[in-house]
Design an enzyme around this catalytic site. Sequence first.
Site, short mmCIF file in Angstrom:
data_model
loop_
_atom_site.label_atom_id
_atom_site.label_comp_id
_atom_site.label_asym_id
_atom_site.label_seq_id
_atom_site.Cartn_x
_atom_site.Cartn_y
_atom_site.Cartn_z
N GLU A 120 0.83 -1.21 0.00
CA GLU A 120 0.00 0.00 0.00
C GLU A 120 0.86 1.26 0.00
OE1 GLU A 120 -2.90 -0.28 3.13
OE2 GLU A 120 -3.80 -2.12 2.30
N GLU A 267 -4.87 -9.21 0.30
CA GLU A 267 -5.34 -9.16 1.68
C GLU A 267 -6.85 -9.00 1.72
OE1 GLU A 267 -3.58 -6.15 4.16
OE2 GLU A 267 -1.52 -6.65 3.58
#
Length: 500
Positions: A120, A267
């Site tokens: 991220e 995820e």
Amino acid sequence: MMLLPRWFLEAVLLLISALAFTNAAFIGVNIGTDLTNMPSPSDIVSLLKSHQITHVRLYDANSHMLKAFANTTIQVTVGVTNQEILKIGRFPSSAASWVNKNVAAYVPSTNITAIAVGSEVLTQSPHVAPILASALNNIHKALVATNLNFQVKVSTPMSMDVMPKPFPPSTSTFSPSWNTTVHQILQFLDNTGSFFMLNAYPYYGYTTANGIFPLDYALFKGLSPVKQIVDPNTLLHYDSMFDAMVDAAYYSMVALNFSKIPVVVTETGWPSSGGSDETAATVSNAETFNSNLIKRVLNNSGPPSRPDTPINTYVYELYNEDKRSGPESEKNWGMFYPNGTSVYPLGLSGGGGGGSEALNGTTLFCVAKTDADDDKLEDGLNWACGQGRANCGPIQPGQACYLPNDIKSHASFAYNDYYQKMKGVGGTCDFDGTAITTPRDPSYRTCAYTGSLNANGTGGNFPPTALGPASQVGGNANALIISIYHLPFLATLALTLLLL
């Protein structure tokens, strides 16, 4: 003895990798390490094997973990940390050093198949973002130099935050402030045949939507016709927020003229506990989400806009990480405690606690909690042997499971016998909070628990073997000429030949 050429054997490994990606979707798991009692790498591998988990993602390239995965055929995604990106992006020599140290040194014994460059980055480390595409390219060039570029794919996980308006999916786009960087990344993924790594959390989609979406939508539970979520532009129906998030990524890529890059969810998950203001973080919701997620992924279908593109997915995460900072929920995303017992049943039968099969079909056993109150255990034992109709003959004096003669041992046997026989019709492993599931067979000496491979007469019958997921080519995936279930054997054979 004639030795096969190395290039041929490497081609076999590539074929295995391709088959694993195209024949059937997989459920993998993320392994975080921010916990007080971190299990040893060998214990982690044993737990993964007991649940037939075939894909894992590491957040770094820990040498002890990579050594533990050697000769297991488990497919490993290793991680470049956000802190390492600047150096790797600026200096190709640093990328080469990283690949040589953390990938080439372990392949082929350890089956490394992907590198996640950062996590991220655009939203968590925006100062690194301008050099992220360069880091991806430098890592890939290092793989080319070591002849590993076809076996090991390179990508970078992105959060849903890079798409500020993901619903309706058909109008989703990447944030304009990141368009240049995202375009560079997508061009790299397209050029190298890699995939878009997406961290998609319906939990956050639900909790931040201020009641716009029903909880059942986030948990993969069916909605009534009047509540169904429909994209007004395409009229596609979305049965789950998870599918809508994946489609938002596809439509966002199309908006930048990239239509052939598959999405892998790196995820997703649901916390089993939270603070007083985190009411959706419960064991029941976590069990329901992950059980339904497993069923949804393993049906081999894609989201509504790409029905023929399966969604390979990594669950976040293997263990509860008690040392994590932030809200209480941050510590409770794990499916297992450090001792290997499950936080909740990991069944393929969906929410409600009815299933005892693990991620890929392994039996779970129901046993008494070590800290359970003896009076409650006695009540549970009496109920199981009475109204619950468990076979309690083996725990009578003189029988195979009588010793040790204590309430926890007897309750564990009775609880498990009831659970194994009744799970298919809604029986759960709870017993007023005194029971828990575990993948470890509690059988000992001559006492074989129901569900054990050694249960010949002590307990009940072993549950039937789970069927494989339905194949897109018709019939059952078990019937494929080279099915996903043959891959561990083939990979081991190829790895052995490579080492000759």
